[in-house]
Design a protein around this motif. Structure first.
Motif, PDB file in Angstrom:
ATOM      1  N   GLY A  35      46.739  16.554 -59.410  1.00 16.53           N
ATOM      2  CA  GLY A  35      46.792  18.004 -59.269  1.00 16.53           C
ATOM      3  C   GLY A  35      46.367  18.495 -57.901  1.00 16.53           C
ATOM      4  O   GLY A  35      46.070  17.732 -56.998  1.00 16.53           O
ATOM      5  N   CYS A  91      40.710  33.436 -58.800  1.00 18.76           N
ATOM      6  CA  CYS A  91      40.768  31.991 -58.544  1.00 18.76           C
ATOM      7  C   CYS A  91      39.587  31.572 -57.677  1.00 18.76           C
ATOM      8  O   CYS A  91      38.879  30.609 -57.998  1.00 18.76           O
ATOM      9  CB  CYS A  91      42.081  31.625 -57.848  1.00 18.76           C
ATOM     10  SG  CYS A  91      42.191  29.893 -57.330  1.00 18.76           S
ATOM     11  N   VAL A  95      36.713  28.996 -58.934  1.00 21.97           N
ATOM     12  CA  VAL A  95      36.577  27.689 -58.269  1.00 21.97           C
ATOM     13  C   VAL A  95      35.179  27.569 -57.654  1.00 21.97           C
ATOM     14  O   VAL A  95      34.517  26.540 -57.803  1.00 21.97           O
ATOM     15  CB  VAL A  95      37.680  27.484 -57.206  1.00 21.97           C
ATOM     16  CG1 VAL A  95      37.401  26.246 -56.355  1.00 21.97           C
ATOM     17  CG2 VAL A  95      39.051  27.382 -57.869  1.00 21.97           C
ATOM     18  N   ASP A 174      34.313  18.201 -65.045  1.00 18.69           N
ATOM     19  CA  ASP A 174      35.704  18.126 -64.610  1.00 18.69           C
ATOM     20  C   ASP A 174      36.578  17.713 -65.789  1.00 18.69           C
ATOM     21  O   ASP A 174      37.061  16.589 -65.879  1.00 18.69           O
ATOM     22  CB  ASP A 174      35.860  17.133 -63.451  1.00 18.69           C
ATOM     23  CG  ASP A 174      35.255  17.655 -62.170  1.00 18.69           C
ATOM     24  OD1 ASP A 174      35.056  18.875 -62.050  1.00 18.69           O
ATOM     25  OD2 ASP A 174      34.977  16.834 -61.275  1.00 18.69           O
ATOM     26  N   TYR A 179      39.487  22.991 -66.499  1.00 20.72           N
ATOM     27  CA  TYR A 179      40.546  23.291 -65.537  1.00 20.72           C
ATOM     28  C   TYR A 179      41.579  24.245 -66.122  1.00 20.72           C
ATOM     29  O   TYR A 179      42.174  25.045 -65.391  1.00 20.72           O
ATOM     30  CB  TYR A 179      41.221  22.006 -65.063  1.00 20.72           C
ATOM     31  CG  TYR A 179      40.362  21.179 -64.129  1.00 20.72           C
ATOM     32  CD1 TYR A 179      39.552  21.768 -63.168  1.00 20.72           C
ATOM     33  CD2 TYR A 179      40.361  19.794 -64.219  1.00 20.72           C
ATOM     34  CE1 TYR A 179      38.763  21.011 -62.318  1.00 20.72           C
ATOM     35  CE2 TYR A 179      39.576  19.018 -63.371  1.00 20.72           C
ATOM     36  CZ  TYR A 179      38.787  19.639 -62.422  1.00 20.72           C
ATOM     37  OH  TYR A 179      38.013  18.890 -61.587  1.00 20.72           O
ATOM     38  N   ALA A 180      41.789  24.181 -67.441  1.00 16.46           N
ATOM     39  CA  ALA A 180      42.754  25.076 -68.090  1.00 16.46           C
ATOM     40  C   ALA A 180      42.323  26.537 -67.970  1.00 16.46           C
ATOM     41  O   ALA A 180      43.163  27.439 -67.953  1.00 16.46           O
ATOM     42  CB  ALA A 180      42.921  24.690 -69.559  1.00 16.46           C
ATOM     43  N   SER A 183      43.053  27.134 -63.795  1.00 17.08           N
ATOM     44  CA  SER A 183      44.417  26.945 -63.264  1.00 17.08           C
ATOM     45  C   SER A 183      45.324  28.166 -63.328  1.00 17.08           C
ATOM     46  O   SER A 183      46.019  28.463 -62.347  1.00 17.08           O
ATOM     47  CB  SER A 183      45.092  25.770 -63.963  1.00 17.08           C
ATOM     48  OG  SER A 183      44.421  24.593 -63.635  1.00 17.08           O
ATOM     49  N   CYS A 186      45.032  30.347 -60.381  1.00 12.79           N
ATOM     50  CA  CYS A 186      45.204  29.739 -59.054  1.00 12.79           C
ATOM     51  C   CYS A 186      46.643  29.309 -58.759  1.00 12.79           C
ATOM     52  O   CYS A 186      46.907  28.844 -57.647  1.00 12.79           O
ATOM     53  CB  CYS A 186      44.290  28.522 -58.931  1.00 12.79           C
ATOM     54  SG  CYS A 186      42.534  28.929 -59.048  1.00 12.79           S
ATOM     55  N   SER A 187      47.536  29.444 -59.706  1.00 12.81           N
ATOM     56  CA  SER A 187      48.891  28.907 -59.542  1.00 12.81           C
ATOM     57  C   SER A 187      49.599  29.455 -58.300  1.00 12.81           C
ATOM     58  O   SER A 187      50.371  28.737 -57.670  1.00 12.81           O
ATOM     59  CB  SER A 187      49.730  29.158 -60.793  1.00 12.81           C
ATOM     60  OG  SER A 187      49.791  30.530 -61.074  1.00 12.81           O
TER      61      SER A 187
END
Length: 190
Positions: A35, A91, A95, A174, A179-180, A183, A186-187
């Protein structure tokens, strides 16, 4: 003569420095991860020094024991965030919060590893004393060289043992589910 006391003096930087770096450079830090990488936490443990305090004979002024050994280490963390992310976006905040969580886990772990580190320090100090055949004065005379050897050997074992376990524990967040949550926000940046 009292029993030797062992201390780990840990200078802990609780808040990691945040560095915004080029997105392509951050992707090279992935080390096989899948990823797109938007952030990375790098934990770091550094050896500062070792200090010995001696029990001295009042008449002969020779070392007859070792009252304490202190190993000083410094823990810091570094957080890297991608320049590709808008700093005002959800995002970016997600993060950054994720990477700060890595830092919190590491700080907590470094604090908790103190007793394991003391045992390692004791083991390496005892090994050095055996090298000098129990002669505290000879050990004291070679203190600079001996302290360096004890410090380096103990630090290597701490870095490869207790600290490595702390860094691995940090990776427990992690997860696919974690992450779901990040994400979808942040796409558009990667």
């Amino acid at each position: 003569m009292a029993k030797t006391k062992y201390f780990i003096d840990t200078d802990i930087q609780a808040k990691a420095k945040v560095t915004i770096i080029d997105h392509a450079k951050l992707q090279k830090m992935r080390k096989g991860e899948k990823g797109v990488l938007f952030g990375k936490h790098s934990p770091d443990l550094k050896l500062m020094n070792a200090n010995f305090e001696w029990d001295m004979d009042g008449k002969t002024k020779k070392a007859v024991g070792l009252s304490s050994v202190t190993l000083s280490i410094r823990y810091t963390g570094q957080i890297y965030l991608s320049k590709a992310i808008d700093k005002k976006s959800k995002c970016f905040s997600l993060v950054k919060a994720h990477e700060e969580e890595h830092q919190k886990i590491c700080v907590k772990g470094v604090k908790a590893m103190n007793s394991a580190c003391q045992k390692i320090l004791q083991k390496h100090t005892d090994a050095m004393l055996r090298k000098y055949k129990g002669d505290y004065d000879a050990f004291a005379q070679a203190e600079a060289k001996a302290a360096r050897k004890v410090a380096i050997d103990a630090y290597k074992e701490i870095d490869d043992g207790p600290f490595y376990k702390v860094a691995v524990k940090s990776l427990s967040i992690d997860t696919a589910s974690n992450y779901a949550k990040i994400s979808p926000h942040c796409s558009q940046f990667g």
